[in-house]
Design a protein around this motif. Structure first.
Motif, PDB file in Angstrom:
ATOM      1  N   PRO A   1     -30.653 -20.375 -28.385  1.00 14.96           N
ATOM      2  CA  PRO A   1     -28.936 -21.468 -28.164  1.00 14.96           C
ATOM      3  C   PRO A   1     -28.090 -20.920 -28.577  1.00 14.96           C
ATOM      4  O   PRO A   1     -27.571 -20.500 -30.036  1.00 14.96           O
ATOM      5  CB  PRO A   1     -29.253 -22.813 -28.628  1.00 14.96           C
ATOM      6  CG  PRO A   1     -31.249 -22.562 -28.323  1.00 14.96           C
ATOM      7  CD  PRO A   1     -31.480 -20.963 -29.009  1.00 14.96           C
ATOM      8  N   GLY A   2     -26.438 -20.942 -28.211  1.00 15.14           N
ATOM      9  CA  GLY A   2     -25.548 -20.278 -28.572  1.00 15.14           C
ATOM     10  C   GLY A   2     -24.774 -18.889 -28.339  1.00 15.14           C
ATOM     11  O   GLY A   2     -24.047 -18.082 -29.104  1.00 15.14           O
ATOM     12  N   SER A   3     -25.753 -18.048 -28.080  1.00 14.39           N
ATOM     13  CA  SER A   3     -25.703 -16.645 -28.806  1.00 14.39           C
ATOM     14  C   SER A   3     -25.308 -15.332 -26.802  1.00 14.39           C
ATOM     15  O   SER A   3     -24.543 -14.586 -26.689  1.00 14.39           O
ATOM     16  CB  SER A   3     -27.396 -15.693 -28.828  1.00 14.39           C
ATOM     17  OG  SER A   3     -28.642 -16.509 -27.521  1.00 14.39           O
ATOM     18  N   GLU A   4     -24.986 -16.208 -26.637  1.00 14.18           N
ATOM     19  CA  GLU A   4     -25.316 -16.299 -25.241  1.00 14.18           C
ATOM     20  C   GLU A   4     -23.764 -17.179 -24.284  1.00 14.18           C
ATOM     21  O   GLU A   4     -24.332 -18.517 -24.376  1.00 14.18           O
ATOM     22  CB  GLU A   4     -25.761 -15.882 -23.862  1.00 14.18           C
ATOM     23  CG  GLU A   4     -24.899 -15.468 -22.354  1.00 14.18           C
ATOM     24  CD  GLU A   4     -27.113 -15.111 -21.751  1.00 14.18           C
ATOM     25  OE1 GLU A   4     -27.014 -15.976 -21.061  1.00 14.18           O
ATOM     26  OE2 GLU A   4     -27.513 -14.019 -22.158  1.00 14.18           O
TER      27      GLU A   4
ATOM     28  N   GLY B   1     -26.397 -27.694 -24.242  1.00 12.93           N
ATOM     29  CA  GLY B   1     -26.235 -28.575 -24.099  1.00 12.93           C
ATOM     30  C   GLY B   1     -24.589 -29.158 -23.273  1.00 12.93           C
ATOM     31  O   GLY B   1     -24.140 -29.858 -23.127  1.00 12.93           O
ATOM     32  N   THR B   2     -24.007 -27.921 -24.493  1.00 15.87           N
ATOM     33  CA  THR B   2     -22.331 -28.110 -23.915  1.00 15.87           C
ATOM     34  C   THR B   2     -22.007 -27.031 -23.277  1.00 15.87           C
ATOM     35  O   THR B   2     -22.577 -26.213 -22.915  1.00 15.87           O
ATOM     36  CB  THR B   2     -21.875 -27.797 -25.702  1.00 15.87           C
ATOM     37  OG1 THR B   2     -22.364 -26.251 -26.038  1.00 15.87           O
ATOM     38  CG2 THR B   2     -22.391 -28.658 -26.841  1.00 15.87           C
ATOM     39  N   SER B   3     -20.703 -27.331 -23.294  1.00 18.66           N
ATOM     40  CA  SER B   3     -19.348 -26.283 -22.084  1.00 18.66           C
ATOM     41  C   SER B   3     -18.501 -26.608 -22.705  1.00 18.66           C
ATOM     42  O   SER B   3     -17.897 -27.642 -22.823  1.00 18.66           O
ATOM     43  CB  SER B   3     -19.827 -26.750 -21.435  1.00 18.66           C
ATOM     44  OG  SER B   3     -18.909 -25.742 -19.894  1.00 18.66           O
ATOM     45  N   LEU B   4     -17.835 -25.641 -22.616  1.00 17.80           N
ATOM     46  CA  LEU B   4     -16.386 -25.340 -22.885  1.00 17.80           C
ATOM     47  C   LEU B   4     -15.547 -24.749 -21.142  1.00 17.80           C
ATOM     48  O   LEU B   4     -16.248 -24.144 -20.508  1.00 17.80           O
ATOM     49  CB  LEU B   4     -15.670 -24.440 -23.685  1.00 17.80           C
ATOM     50  CG  LEU B   4     -16.545 -24.046 -25.291  1.00 17.80           C
ATOM     51  CD1 LEU B   4     -16.249 -22.280 -25.758  1.00 17.80           C
ATOM     52  CD2 LEU B   4     -16.091 -25.134 -26.165  1.00 17.80           C
ATOM     53  N   ARG B   5     -14.763 -26.309 -21.374  1.00 17.21           N
ATOM     54  CA  ARG B   5     -13.871 -26.000 -20.113  1.00 17.21           C
ATOM     55  C   ARG B   5     -12.417 -25.480 -19.943  1.00 17.21           C
ATOM     56  O   ARG B   5     -11.774 -26.428 -21.340  1.00 17.21           O
ATOM     57  CB  ARG B   5     -13.959 -27.187 -19.262  1.00 17.21           C
ATOM     58  CG  ARG B   5     -13.735 -27.612 -17.697  1.00 17.21           C
ATOM     59  CD  ARG B   5     -13.711 -28.611 -17.050  1.00 17.21           C
ATOM     60  NE  ARG B   5     -13.120 -28.830 -16.388  1.00 17.21           N
ATOM     61  CZ  ARG B   5     -12.674 -29.450 -15.788  1.00 17.21           C
ATOM     62  NH1 ARG B   5     -12.903 -31.020 -15.936  1.00 17.21           N
ATOM     63  NH2 ARG B   5     -11.551 -29.715 -15.189  1.00 17.21           N
TER      64      ARG B   5
END
Length: 185
Positions: free
Chosen positions: A141-144, A177-181
């Motif tokens: 998680p968070g590595s890509e 489970g998060t997204s940067l938009r």
């Protein structure tokens, strides 16, 4: 074209000819044509269990022309000289690309759908291999991050009157489970 064995399996399970027509999308006259030899030999729905292989043997005896389907394909003879080339290319290239290359080089004049049928019928192992989906290993998680581009519509700038595309770029962070938009206009 519907698999004829399916007609027999469904009929033998007790479905009426009208039900077969509706569920398999085959004309009632075609259903009657294929079921006639079974009915003439005294078979009726609900008899002793039969496998698809059993039905296949009976169908070959009742309709030998279906067993020699390869002989009915006139344009397949044009593809056959390229068998080894196609077989080799299928390891790394899609059927569509192989077809396009052969057409571009002037070696082939058959349609893509004919070429696909030839590959499926004559190179079944290679054809099946191209349909396999290889799954990736899970990433930490968070590595890509992955960027997804989209199109949300257009808006007109009131001061200039120019149209602008409104397309967001989303960057889902795998496993978090998060997204940067980011919205780009």
């Amino acid at each position: 074209m519907v698999d004829i064995v399916k007609i027999y399996v469904h009929w033998y399970a007790g479905r009426s000819k009208n039900q077969l027509t509706a569920s398999l999308g085959v004309d009632r006259k075609t259903i009657r044509k294929y079921l006639a030899p079974a009915e003439a030999s005294g078979m009726a729905p609900g008899g002793p269990p039969m496998s698809e292989a059993d039905w296949g043997k009976l169908i070959k005896s009742w309709f030998p022309e279906l067993a020699r389907r390869r002989l009915n394909q006139v344009t397949w003879a044009e593809i056959e000289p390229h068998r080894d080339l196609v077989k080799g290319l299928l390891e790394t290239t899609t059927v569509t690309t192989i077809h396009q290359r052969l057409r571009d080089e002037g070696k082939l004049a058959v349609s893509l759908s004919t070429f696909r049928r030839w590959v499926t019928e004559n190179l079944p192992d290679e054809s099946a291999r191209s349909k396999v989906t290889v799954l990736r290993d899970d990433v930490e998680p968070g590595s890509e991050a992955q960027i997804d581009y989209g199109f949300l519509g257009q808006w007109i700038n009131p001061s200039t009157g120019k149209r602008h595309r409104n397309g967001p770029a989303g960057q889902p962070l795998n496993g978090t489970g998060t997204s940067l938009r980011h919205d780009y206009c």
